[in-house]
Scaffold this motif. Structure first.
Motif, PDB file in Angstrom:
ATOM      1  N   ASP A  46       0.823  -1.203   0.000  1.00  0.00           N
ATOM      2  CA  ASP A  46       0.000   0.000   0.000  1.00  0.00           C
ATOM      3  C   ASP A  46       0.860   1.257   0.000  1.00  0.00           C
ATOM      4  OD1 ASP A  46      -2.197  -1.623   0.120  1.00  0.00           O
ATOM      5  OD2 ASP A  46      -2.629  -1.233   2.230  1.00  0.00           O
ATOM      6  N   GLY A  47       0.632   2.103  -0.984  1.00  0.00           N
ATOM      7  CA  GLY A  47       1.265   3.416  -1.026  1.00  0.00           C
ATOM      8  C   GLY A  47       0.468   4.393  -0.184  1.00  0.00           C
ATOM      9  N   GLU A  48       0.896   5.638  -0.190  1.00  0.00           N
ATOM     10  CA  GLU A  48       0.240   6.676   0.615  1.00  0.00           C
ATOM     11  C   GLU A  48      -1.221   6.879   0.243  1.00  0.00           C
ATOM     12  OE1 GLU A  48       1.512   8.211   3.294  1.00  0.00           O
ATOM     13  OE2 GLU A  48       3.241   6.899   3.022  1.00  0.00           O
ATOM     14  N   HIS A  49      -1.578   6.631  -1.016  1.00  0.00           N
ATOM     15  CA  HIS A  49      -2.961   6.878  -1.446  1.00  0.00           C
ATOM     16  C   HIS A  49      -3.972   5.955  -0.770  1.00  0.00           C
ATOM     17  CE1 HIS A  49      -1.687   3.592  -4.076  1.00  0.00           C
ATOM     18  NE2 HIS A  49      -2.964   3.308  -4.229  1.00  0.00           N
ATOM     19  N   HIS A  50      -3.498   4.860  -0.172  1.00  0.00           N
ATOM     20  CA  HIS A  50      -4.416   3.942   0.511  1.00  0.00           C
ATOM     21  C   HIS A  50      -4.961   4.521   1.811  1.00  0.00           C
ATOM     22  CE1 HIS A  50      -4.393   0.183  -1.829  1.00  0.00           C
ATOM     23  NE2 HIS A  50      -3.277   0.686  -2.308  1.00  0.00           N
ATOM     24  N   ALA A  51      -4.383   5.616   2.272  1.00  0.00           N
ATOM     25  CA  ALA A  51      -4.853   6.243   3.509  1.00  0.00           C
ATOM     26  C   ALA A  51      -5.776   7.421   3.237  1.00  0.00           C
ATOM     27  CB  ALA A  51      -3.655   6.706   4.336  1.00  0.00           C
ATOM     28  N   ARG A  52      -6.037   7.691   1.975  1.00  0.00           N
ATOM     29  CA  ARG A  52      -6.808   8.884   1.622  1.00  0.00           C
ATOM     30  C   ARG A  52      -8.164   8.543   1.004  1.00  0.00           C
ATOM     31  NH1 ARG A  52      -1.901  10.890  -1.475  1.00  0.00           N
ATOM     32  NH2 ARG A  52      -0.490  11.496   0.178  1.00  0.00           N
ATOM     33  N   GLY A  53      -9.077   9.502   1.135  1.00  0.00           N
ATOM     34  CA  GLY A  53     -10.365   9.406   0.451  1.00  0.00           C
ATOM     35  C   GLY A  53     -11.142   8.156   0.835  1.00  0.00           C
ATOM     36  N   ASP A  54     -11.679   7.500  -0.182  1.00  0.00           N
ATOM     37  CA  ASP A  54     -12.491   6.305   0.063  1.00  0.00           C
ATOM     38  C   ASP A  54     -11.660   5.021   0.044  1.00  0.00           C
ATOM     39  OD1 ASP A  54     -11.911   6.235  -2.631  1.00  0.00           O
ATOM     40  OD2 ASP A  54     -13.935   5.632  -3.236  1.00  0.00           O
ATOM     41  N   ARG A  55     -10.337   5.117  -0.118  1.00  0.00           N
ATOM     42  CA  ARG A  55      -9.492   3.924  -0.190  1.00  0.00           C
ATOM     43  C   ARG A  55      -9.550   3.054   1.061  1.00  0.00           C
ATOM     44  NH1 ARG A  55      -8.601   1.318  -4.465  1.00  0.00           N
ATOM     45  NH2 ARG A  55      -7.335   0.069  -3.093  1.00  0.00           N
ATOM     46  N   PRO A  56      -9.492   3.616   2.280  1.00  0.00           N
ATOM     47  CA  PRO A  56      -9.570   2.739   3.453  1.00  0.00           C
ATOM     48  C   PRO A  56     -10.841   1.887   3.463  1.00  0.00           C
ATOM     49  CG  PRO A  56      -8.784   4.890   4.115  1.00  0.00           C
ATOM     50  CD  PRO A  56      -9.228   5.006   2.676  1.00  0.00           C
ATOM     51  N   ALA A  58     -12.648   1.036   0.816  1.00  0.00           N
ATOM     52  CA  ALA A  58     -12.548   0.084  -0.291  1.00  0.00           C
ATOM     53  C   ALA A  58     -11.621  -1.066   0.070  1.00  0.00           C
ATOM     54  CB  ALA A  58     -12.057   0.799  -1.552  1.00  0.00           C
ATOM     55  N   ASP A  59     -10.533  -0.773   0.777  1.00  0.00           N
ATOM     56  CA  ASP A  59      -9.617  -1.831   1.205  1.00  0.00           C
ATOM     57  C   ASP A  59     -10.276  -2.780   2.197  1.00  0.00           C
ATOM     58  OD1 ASP A  59      -7.593  -0.915  -0.443  1.00  0.00           O
ATOM     59  OD2 ASP A  59      -6.531   0.160   1.154  1.00  0.00           O
ATOM     60  N   ARG A  64     -12.559  -8.145   3.117  1.00  0.00           N
ATOM     61  CA  ARG A  64     -13.712  -8.983   3.468  1.00  0.00           C
ATOM     62  C   ARG A  64     -14.045  -9.959   2.343  1.00  0.00           C
ATOM     63  NH1 ARG A  64     -16.419  -5.172   5.750  1.00  0.00           N
ATOM     64  NH2 ARG A  64     -17.433  -4.429   3.869  1.00  0.00           N
ATOM     65  N   VAL A  65     -14.021  -9.483   1.106  1.00  0.00           N
ATOM     66  CA  VAL A  65     -14.308 -10.355  -0.043  1.00  0.00           C
ATOM     67  C   VAL A  65     -13.239 -11.444  -0.151  1.00  0.00           C
ATOM     68  CG1 VAL A  65     -14.456 -10.439  -2.559  1.00  0.00           C
ATOM     69  CG2 VAL A  65     -15.623  -8.624  -1.307  1.00  0.00           C
ATOM     70  N   LEU A  66     -11.980 -11.069   0.002  1.00  0.00           N
ATOM     71  CA  LEU A  66     -10.912 -12.064  -0.067  1.00  0.00           C
ATOM     72  C   LEU A  66     -11.040 -13.097   1.060  1.00  0.00           C
ATOM     73  CD1 LEU A  66      -7.881  -9.825  -1.083  1.00  0.00           C
ATOM     74  CD2 LEU A  66      -9.091 -11.497  -2.505  1.00  0.00           C
ATOM     75  N   ALA A  67     -11.468 -12.653   2.227  1.00  0.00           N
ATOM     76  CA  ALA A  67     -11.676 -13.579   3.346  1.00  0.00           C
ATOM     77  C   ALA A  67     -12.760 -14.598   3.013  1.00  0.00           C
ATOM     78  CB  ALA A  67     -12.032 -12.811   4.614  1.00  0.00           C
ATOM     79  N   GLU A  68     -13.770 -14.180   2.260  1.00  0.00           N
ATOM     80  CA  GLU A  68     -14.814 -15.115   1.847  1.00  0.00           C
ATOM     81  C   GLU A  68     -14.246 -16.207   0.939  1.00  0.00           C
ATOM     82  OE1 GLU A  68     -17.900 -12.724   0.108  1.00  0.00           O
ATOM     83  OE2 GLU A  68     -18.354 -11.745   2.025  1.00  0.00           O
TER      84      GLU A  68
END
Length: 118
Positions: A46-56, A58-59, A64-68
């Motif tokens: 994860d780059g810095e953009h994962h902490a901004r906007g709707d990314r958290p 979405a992650d 959750r989907v991957l856990a399924e």
């Protein structure tokens, strides 16, 4: 791939801890940065953009989907890869050991399982 992903791939392709890793592994509807299929572990850089906007949010949905599908997700910050790659590799191997099956199937052509083993 970005520099942190390239550096991580160079280390993971050496099979640390005896684990095999795949890069850009398709797991519809996603593509995983890296995956250890034996341990069912998705590794996301994860780059810095994962902490901004709707990314958290979405992650979280992605995790959750991957856990399924039976995958745990290990998220690693790109700056950690750049600053301390050996520690990142140690953490990845530890996560794989926790999730990997206790017994491995024998290699093709290897000895048959002992009595009571599958």
């Amino acid at each position: 791939m970005l520099l942190p992903e390239v550096l991580l791939w160079q280390a993971l392709r050496k099979r640390p801890g005896g684990f095999k890793f795949r890069r850009q592994h398709p797991q519809p509807p996603y593509r995983l940065d890296f995956a250890c299929l034996e341990a069912r572990l998705a590794i996301e850089v994860d780059g810095e953009h994962h902490a901004r906007g709707d990314r958290p949010a979405a992650d979280r949905v992605r995790n959750r989907v991957l856990a399924e599908y039976g995958f745990a997700t290990l998220r690693i910050r790109a700056r950690e890869v750049l600053s301390d790659l050996p520690a990142v590799i140690t953490a990845i191997v530890a996560a794989c050991r926790v999730r990997a099956p206790l017994h491995h199937r024998p290699a093709a052509g290897g000895p048959p399982p002992r009595s009571g083993e599958v």
